[in-house]
Design a protein around this motif. Sequence first.
Motif, PDB file in Angstrom:
ATOM      1  N   THR B 205      46.587  38.176  41.295  1.00  0.00           N
ATOM      2  CA  THR B 205      45.413  37.753  41.819  1.00  0.00           C
ATOM      3  C   THR B 205      44.617  36.657  41.171  1.00  0.00           C
ATOM      4  O   THR B 205      44.919  36.517  39.984  1.00  0.00           O
ATOM      5  CB  THR B 205      44.616  39.264  41.848  1.00  0.00           C
ATOM      6  OG1 THR B 205      43.011  39.049  42.134  1.00  0.00           O
ATOM      7  CG2 THR B 205      44.475  39.750  40.432  1.00  0.00           C
ATOM      8  N   ASP B 208      39.634  37.269  43.009  1.00  0.00           N
ATOM      9  CA  ASP B 208      39.040  37.423  44.187  1.00  0.00           C
ATOM     10  C   ASP B 208      40.149  38.042  45.517  1.00  0.00           C
ATOM     11  O   ASP B 208      39.613  38.948  46.254  1.00  0.00           O
ATOM     12  CB  ASP B 208      38.305  36.416  44.913  1.00  0.00           C
ATOM     13  CG  ASP B 208      37.169  35.890  43.738  1.00  0.00           C
ATOM     14  OD1 ASP B 208      37.248  34.634  43.583  1.00  0.00           O
ATOM     15  OD2 ASP B 208      36.576  36.725  43.560  1.00  0.00           O
ATOM     16  N   TRP B 210      44.350  38.874  46.437  1.00  0.00           N
ATOM     17  CA  TRP B 210      45.643  39.106  46.041  1.00  0.00           C
ATOM     18  C   TRP B 210      46.638  38.196  46.793  1.00  0.00           C
ATOM     19  O   TRP B 210      46.519  37.723  48.007  1.00  0.00           O
ATOM     20  CB  TRP B 210      46.292  40.547  46.515  1.00  0.00           C
ATOM     21  CG  TRP B 210      45.703  41.524  45.863  1.00  0.00           C
ATOM     22  CD1 TRP B 210      44.486  42.504  46.013  1.00  0.00           C
ATOM     23  CD2 TRP B 210      45.913  42.109  44.601  1.00  0.00           C
ATOM     24  NE1 TRP B 210      44.287  43.500  44.978  1.00  0.00           N
ATOM     25  CE2 TRP B 210      45.072  43.191  43.998  1.00  0.00           C
ATOM     26  CE3 TRP B 210      46.861  41.655  43.538  1.00  0.00           C
ATOM     27  CZ2 TRP B 210      45.424  43.855  42.760  1.00  0.00           C
ATOM     28  CZ3 TRP B 210      47.260  42.296  42.406  1.00  0.00           C
ATOM     29  CH2 TRP B 210      46.126  43.097  41.906  1.00  0.00           C
ATOM     30  N   GLY B 220      45.243  39.920  50.780  1.00  0.00           N
ATOM     31  CA  GLY B 220      43.768  40.917  50.843  1.00  0.00           C
ATOM     32  C   GLY B 220      42.894  40.571  49.796  1.00  0.00           C
ATOM     33  O   GLY B 220      43.410  40.105  48.678  1.00  0.00           O
ATOM     34  N   PRO B 221      41.587  40.980  49.872  1.00  0.00           N
ATOM     35  CA  PRO B 221      40.805  40.929  48.933  1.00  0.00           C
ATOM     36  C   PRO B 221      41.046  41.817  47.622  1.00  0.00           C
ATOM     37  O   PRO B 221      41.489  43.014  48.085  1.00  0.00           O
ATOM     38  CB  PRO B 221      39.450  41.155  49.396  1.00  0.00           C
ATOM     39  CG  PRO B 221      39.784  42.011  50.480  1.00  0.00           C
ATOM     40  CD  PRO B 221      41.147  41.640  51.192  1.00  0.00           C
ATOM     41  N   VAL B 222      40.527  41.507  46.724  1.00  0.00           N
ATOM     42  CA  VAL B 222      40.620  42.245  45.510  1.00  0.00           C
ATOM     43  C   VAL B 222      39.467  43.468  45.736  1.00  0.00           C
ATOM     44  O   VAL B 222      38.250  43.050  45.608  1.00  0.00           O
ATOM     45  CB  VAL B 222      40.726  41.683  43.874  1.00  0.00           C
ATOM     46  CG1 VAL B 222      40.506  42.625  42.870  1.00  0.00           C
ATOM     47  CG2 VAL B 222      41.730  40.597  44.061  1.00  0.00           C
ATOM     48  N   GLU B 223      39.703  44.757  45.635  1.00  0.00           N
ATOM     49  CA  GLU B 223      38.879  45.629  45.748  1.00  0.00           C
ATOM     50  C   GLU B 223      38.199  45.998  44.377  1.00  0.00           C
ATOM     51  O   GLU B 223      39.374  46.273  43.325  1.00  0.00           O
ATOM     52  CB  GLU B 223      39.276  46.909  46.687  1.00  0.00           C
ATOM     53  CG  GLU B 223      39.589  46.616  47.626  1.00  0.00           C
ATOM     54  CD  GLU B 223      38.579  46.164  48.792  1.00  0.00           C
ATOM     55  OE1 GLU B 223      37.395  46.730  48.509  1.00  0.00           O
ATOM     56  OE2 GLU B 223      38.871  45.723  50.017  1.00  0.00           O
ATOM     57  N   PRO B 224      36.989  46.363  44.050  1.00  0.00           N
ATOM     58  CA  PRO B 224      36.626  46.774  42.737  1.00  0.00           C
ATOM     59  C   PRO B 224      37.299  48.215  42.312  1.00  0.00           C
ATOM     60  O   PRO B 224      37.246  49.061  43.309  1.00  0.00           O
ATOM     61  CB  PRO B 224      35.003  46.982  42.917  1.00  0.00           C
ATOM     62  CG  PRO B 224      34.421  46.095  44.256  1.00  0.00           C
ATOM     63  CD  PRO B 224      35.827  46.113  44.980  1.00  0.00           C
ATOM     64  N   ASP B 225      37.714  48.317  41.142  1.00  0.00           N
ATOM     65  CA  ASP B 225      38.503  49.517  40.957  1.00  0.00           C
ATOM     66  C   ASP B 225      37.611  50.229  39.650  1.00  0.00           C
ATOM     67  O   ASP B 225      38.155  51.255  39.322  1.00  0.00           O
ATOM     68  CB  ASP B 225      39.829  49.372  40.651  1.00  0.00           C
ATOM     69  CG  ASP B 225      40.085  48.440  39.579  1.00  0.00           C
ATOM     70  OD1 ASP B 225      41.252  47.795  39.661  1.00  0.00           O
ATOM     71  OD2 ASP B 225      39.266  47.782  38.774  1.00  0.00           O
ATOM     72  N   ARG B 232      45.362  41.634  36.666  1.00  0.00           N
ATOM     73  CA  ARG B 232      45.947  42.855  37.367  1.00  0.00           C
ATOM     74  C   ARG B 232      47.239  42.204  38.001  1.00  0.00           C
ATOM     75  O   ARG B 232      47.162  41.233  38.718  1.00  0.00           O
ATOM     76  CB  ARG B 232      44.780  43.090  38.395  1.00  0.00           C
ATOM     77  CG  ARG B 232      43.563  43.924  37.883  1.00  0.00           C
ATOM     78  CD  ARG B 232      42.506  44.032  39.023  1.00  0.00           C
ATOM     79  NE  ARG B 232      41.259  45.130  38.528  1.00  0.00           N
ATOM     80  CZ  ARG B 232      40.701  44.841  37.468  1.00  0.00           C
ATOM     81  NH1 ARG B 232      40.960  43.867  36.797  1.00  0.00           N
ATOM     82  NH2 ARG B 232      39.664  46.098  37.112  1.00  0.00           N
ATOM     83  N   LYS B 234      50.346  43.678  41.187  1.00  0.00           N
ATOM     84  CA  LYS B 234      50.865  44.650  41.839  1.00  0.00           C
ATOM     85  C   LYS B 234      52.597  44.775  41.399  1.00  0.00           C
ATOM     86  O   LYS B 234      53.211  43.418  41.631  1.00  0.00           O
ATOM     87  CB  LYS B 234      50.789  44.643  43.312  1.00  0.00           C
ATOM     88  CG  LYS B 234      49.090  45.139  43.746  1.00  0.00           C
ATOM     89  CD  LYS B 234      48.921  44.814  45.071  1.00  0.00           C
ATOM     90  CE  LYS B 234      47.474  45.373  45.408  1.00  0.00           C
ATOM     91  NZ  LYS B 234      47.326  45.301  47.109  1.00  0.00           N
TER      92      LYS B 234
END
Lengths: 167, 248
Positions: B205, B208, B210, B220-225, B232, B234
């Motif tokens: 990423t 903003d 992936w 896809g967008p990076v979701e707040p975690d 980060r 995957k």
Amino acid sequence: METIEPSIEVVADDTLPSALITAASNSSASIVLLPVRYDENGSPQFAGATPTVEKLLREAGLVSETLPAEGARFREDRGIDWVAPTLFVTFAMYSSNPNAVALALNVLGSYIHEFFRGREKTTSVKLDVLCFRGFGLGLRRVKYKGPVEGLKNLDKTVKETMESRDD
Amino acid sequence: MTTEVANIEAIAKLYNEAGASGQRVAFLQCDASLQQAEVENLERVEAAIREAKLQARATQDERGANLLLGLQVLTRAIADELRMWVALKEQRPHDAWAALVSAQEHADLAVRIPDTASSGTGYRSRLEVLDHTLFPVLQFTSTGLTHAGGTCSICGTSFRSCRHVEGRIYFGQVCAEVALQNVSVDHGALVDAPRDKRCYVSEYTDGDMWYDVMTRLPTGPVEPDGQGDGHRFKCIMLTTNAIPGVTL
């Protein structure tokens, strides 16, 4: 991938529980196999290759003992390194069978060479030999990391460490 | 009941013909349907080699069984390389990578068998070139785990107490410790040299979005975690692929 350079290091070791040192030094075997680490609860973890090493040494006519004997858990770190169980040798074991360590290293070297045929130069071997020279002289750990063909040079360092009277 | 003796010469001829036919279309420009047809032919040939291997085993011909294992894994490796080409053309780069890794693993096993070592070594070199030219440099991962021991793939008894040595080939079958008990995973790591090259960082990423590591396209967008700042990724951490040569 780059060729791995061998490294041999001799360090003082105080990580072994005294009960295990006593048990290992009282073993009638030529070589004792020990855990490679302990988890956060102090439970021993053996190298995943420990059963294989036990079998290889037995085939070579070497008597080995794995300690502690009960409740073994085996560790697999799924890198390409081949991690041996820690070998433990006392001065008495070394005196009664001075070729045991050399034979063990030779047997393991042949096995690793065969197992990783075609990839020997990129396979890193990790093997530690704990040298117990007697109570009062402290344990010395001979640490090897490098290609399989470097293992044959380890016996000389183990011999020098075993014969050293430095504290 | 008499057991038929394996006709190794006939099987070797079958392998040579199928292997040559498969390798004839093992190039980017060759049509995917032709490549797929060769995969299917190689699968049929592999089955025939396997049958002959079982016959050799039954007649206690260890050298024959091991040679046939070598031919079997070379057949599989060629088929895997063709699967890689097909997957690439179908825009499935992660499947293509897995197919290449499988080909490499099978070729590695052929190198270890005396009668197929030379063929395996040569083919392995070809696969190395494909590895470095068709795929980006990957960041590999490794999982650390502990277990309480397993079963021997050769005799089915406790691996610790049987006489079989891991990695050795017994009558055309590789010894491995399988069915590990009480497995506990305790960490993951980024490594240069993994045991399983199917384990790697698959998406990265920029904060903003992936991105797929193979295509470099956004996934896809990076979701707040709520995990704060920091890198980060995957990753594929562990796979359960069969070890080449372990099953009969």
